[in-house]
Design an enzyme around this catalytic site. Structure first.
Site: not given
Length: 658
Positions: A350-351, A353-354, A357, A468
């Protein structure tokens, strides 16, 4: 000469008639709060209210804004009026007069707001109490009328609205700004933003940014839209709807497809020559700056390595920042590359904001998840420091476990235990996966999240606010045990600290508490709000953000609140859950979710209270109050009463579109 004068007069009358059609003589919406006191006409409050409203037109028209109060105790009335920044004195006075009359005749509650095209009037029995959005929605036919090039349109619109928002917040005495920008050769986008003048520039910009998020959510790629709130309003159209003339902003994009004139060619040649000269002249400076930056980065990483590997105890400053931590294991870059097959796309999980993965396999055969933070981002470096130092100090069944980290060259890497079932959002919003999970598992997930938050807020040696919390940041292991992850945005509170304020609001829209989104204020109750949204999403299978697209209400919170008031709360629940659940448990979870999303943070329970409620069916729960940003009833509008054929209905909500 006579014919010319007659023609000129006819043209003037026609122009005034067309302009008059643009400005509605009816209120856009009147909001009478049902969550406040009621008053009678001859009561002290009623008499004071009438006196104050009668004074607003004359006091407001000269400056465009007026705020006052009268009386004390039960008869105390606060009132505020605002005219659009381009309204003339006479039209401002007339608009405030009509609005004051409408809100006096139409409401018998202790607080109310009425919005017109040119003004707004509000009153309350308490100061600064109403936090509400309203707006207009298109009918289903207008929903099909999209812009042909939505990507460019949204970029140009954002460019326009962000520019005029900053000007309104910091450069305009009226806190009002209009502007226009070229969308293509034939079309322009016109925008307007405004804030009330009793708030600071920072608060104004926060309000406008929040409204623009709503505007983008509902009205991106459409021909117009507006968002109205208590402290600010925004609007855009493909036609000019305000007074005055603007010089169009130029969207920073190189022109294509146009015929190049000799002047343009010479301009480009001169510009190119200037750029070459600047490049040659600045080469030495650039080289020195680059070398200095590399040295600073090396020093920063060296300092961070020292802080992470140091055996010292954690030191917490008054601002809640960490400066040192206990010893922590590091993995070298070759080992991590081998584990992920050199960060192969086939291993991508996955991807965020920073960064991205990846799934990895360590030399001992252990499967892990490796977060690769942005290589060139200083923010990524701070996030790594935040996560490593935080999670190294936290150990709990319902928090994701950090196994190690890597910091080498430009790479910043975090190694976590692998969660085979990925994140919670994969199950909440997938009907097929939801149908395979029984109610007991969902209840265990809700309980697990709550226990993880109790540990962060109260039981760990550090008081931590996640900031968050959302389904994608709740991971599930092989036994579907919920584990809170992603602490890059988390903040640490000192022992006696309960709230904090920030100018940089971070998080995910739809899960942020209103006081955080609007004012930058956050506390443990901010996480409680996010938890409540997740609970209602689990029960319904619907996302809170984007719920305005359904026929039920404009937000999931509004829909749940409406069902609760009608005694039909079980209609919120996904039917597949009702087959395997206890009705009593479901009802208590709905009740608990609504308590967590109440507008006032002091009304929300603590997470330890939540855990107690989830573990017992004998605890008596208070009645929930209206959720934040939750107003949801549809009001038909006579199609013949508007000049805009796309404006066919009006809704009180947090977004609007034409």
């Amino acid at each position: 000469m006579g014919n010319f004068s007659f023609s000129a007069m006819l043209l003037l009358i026609l122009t005034m008639f067309i302009f008059s059609m643009e400005v509605s003589t009816n209120p856009l919406f009147t909001f009478c709060s049902d969550n406040s006191i009621n008053y009678t006409t001859n009561s002290t409050f009623g008499n004071n209210l009438k006196f104050v409203l009668d004074s607003l037109p004359s006091n407001t028209s000269s400056t465009g804004f007026y705020s006052t109060s009268i009386g004390d105790g039960a008869g105390h009335v606060y009132a505020r009026a605002l005219c659009r920044g381009d309204a003339l004195v006479t039209s401002c006075r007339e608009c405030i007069k009509n609005a004051s009359r409408d809100v006096l005749d139409g409401c018998r509650t202790g607080e109310a707001i009425v919005w017109y095209d040119n003004c707004q009037v509000q009153y309350s029995f308490q100061n600064s109490s109403l936090m509400v959005y309203t707006g207009k929605f298109p009918d289903s036919n207008d929903n099909e009328k999209n812009i042909s090039n939505p990507g460019r349109f949204n970029d140009v619109l954002a460019f326009l609205m962000n520019n005029i928002s900053r000007n309104a917040a910091y450069d305009s005495e009226l806190m009002f700004e209009t502007g226009e920008v070229k969308f293509n050769k034939k079309e322009r986008i016109y925008g307007l933003v405004q804030c009330t003048r009793d708030i600071s520039g920072d608060t104004c910009l926060n309000c406008l940014n929040s409204a623009l998020q709503d505007l983008n959510g509902c009205c991106g790629s459409r021909t117009g839209g507006s968002v109205l709130s208590r402290n600010c309003n925004v609007r855009f159209q493909m036609y000019k709807f305000y007074n005055g003339s603007d010089s169009p902003l130029i969207y920073p994009e190189f022109p294509t497809g146009d015929r190049w004139s000799m002047g343009m060619i010479m301009g480009v040649i001169c510009a190119a020559a200037l750029v070459v000269a600047l490049l040659i002249g600045s080469r030495f400076i650039y080289t020195r700056l680059k070398k200095r930056k590399q040295i600073d980065e090396e020093r920063s990483q060296t300092t961070l390595l020292y802080e992470l590997a140091s055996p010292k105890e954690v030191i917490i400053t008054q601002e809640g920042q960490l400066v040192a931590s206990q010893e922590f294991p590091f993995l070298d870059l070759p080992t991590i590359k081998a584990a992920t097959n050199d960060f192969s796309d086939s291993n991508k999980l996955g991807q965020g904001g920073f960064g991205t993965v990846y799934k990895g396999v360590l030399p001992n055969g252990k499967e892990v998840a490796i977060k690769r933070l942005s290589r060139k981002s200083w923010q990524g470096l701070e996030e790594l420091k935040n996560e490593v130092i935080l999670i190294a100090k936290l150990q709990h069944r319902n928090l994701v476990r950090l196994l190690g980290c890597g910091l080498e060259d430009d790479e910043k890497l975090l190694i976590f235990e692998l969660m085979p079932n990925k994140s919670l959002d994969f199950f909440i919003f997938d009907s097929e996966k939801r149908s395979k999970i029984e109610w007991k598992t969902w209840l265990d997930i809700i309980t697990g999240i709550s226990r993880g938050l109790v540990y962060l807020h109260e039981d760990s040696r550090l008081k931590i606010i996640h900031r968050d919390l959302k389904p994608s940041n709740v991971l599930l292991d092989q036994d579907m045990v919920a584990k809170i992850a992603d602490f890059g945005m988390a903040r640490i509170f000192c022992e006696n600290q309960n709230t904090a304020n920030t100018k940089r609001v971070v998080g995910t829209y739809g899960y942020m508490a209103p006081e955080y989104a609007m004012e930058g204020l956050f506390s443990m109750k901010s996480d409680v709000f996010s938890f409540g949204v997740i609970v209602l999403e689990i029960l319904s299978g619907q996302k809170n953000s984007g719920f305005y697209q359904t026929k039920h209400a404009q937000t999931l919170l509004a829909y749940a609140w409406g069902l609760w008031n009608d005694g039909k709360e079980l209609e919120l629940v996904d039917p597949c859950l009702l087959e395997s659940c206890s009705t009593l448990e479901i009802e208590r979870c709905i009740h608990l979710g609504l308590l967590c999303v109440q507008e006032d943070p002091t009304d929300r329970p603590t997470m330890s209270d939540v855990v107690v409620v989830l573990g017992s069916d004998t605890v008596t729960l208070p009645e929930p109050k209206r959720p934040a940003f939750c107003v949801g009833r549809m009001i038909p509008v006579d199609r013949s009463s508007t000049t805009d054929p796309s404006m066919n209905q009006m809704t009180m909500s947090n977004i609007s579109a034409r």
